[in-house]
Design a protein around this motif. Sequence first.
Motif: not given
Length: 216
Positions: A162-176, A181-184
Amino acid sequence: MLLRIIILVVLVFSFTCCLWRLGGRSTPLRLIVVWVGLTLLSEISAFYLAAVYRNNLAVFHIFAPLLFLNTVMYFTSISPVIKNKRIGLSLGIIGLTASVINSIYLQPIHTFNSNFLLFGGLCICTMGFIVLAEYAKNFDSPAPAHNPHFWITVILLFQQVGAYFIYILIRFLELNHANPSNITTAYYMLWMVGVISYFSIGIVFVCFPVKKTIYE
């Protein structure tokens, strides 16, 4: 603030459950007690540093490798494959080295050490799936569902995947440069994974009596 208080309460509950009849627990289960204790200490430290210094990222640089090594020791203690093939020893050495290099050269102590967290999560998932594969092959053993180590392995896998994919999602959102609110929301998801995992560990210690189990 409220979310961090809630996770602290959950960790205190889990740690209290783990300490119950600690003297009769096996070495692998005692390693999980240490894991919960380290996690509680890291959350208390993060709470304090966030309140006083407004930056608690150093906590992750310090505690992440300690928790990683503790988890490696746990899986090594319950898995003949991980122990005999020295998978745990190799991953422990590589992980500790990677953490030091990452904190010095790639992601300094005042930044988020996502590189190591992703690497460590991948290693823990690998060991967790090895343990589950051993359960699947050991038809002569008691049902895995009757073994606390089966449930602890499932919980650790749930947390790490769970954490692995959420970290990837957070990184993806930050880069884009996504909407804040989505990052939160992604961080809320990460918080929920942690709460469920810590609470479940405590329940495992409550539900299973003190006795010797498979792999011990």
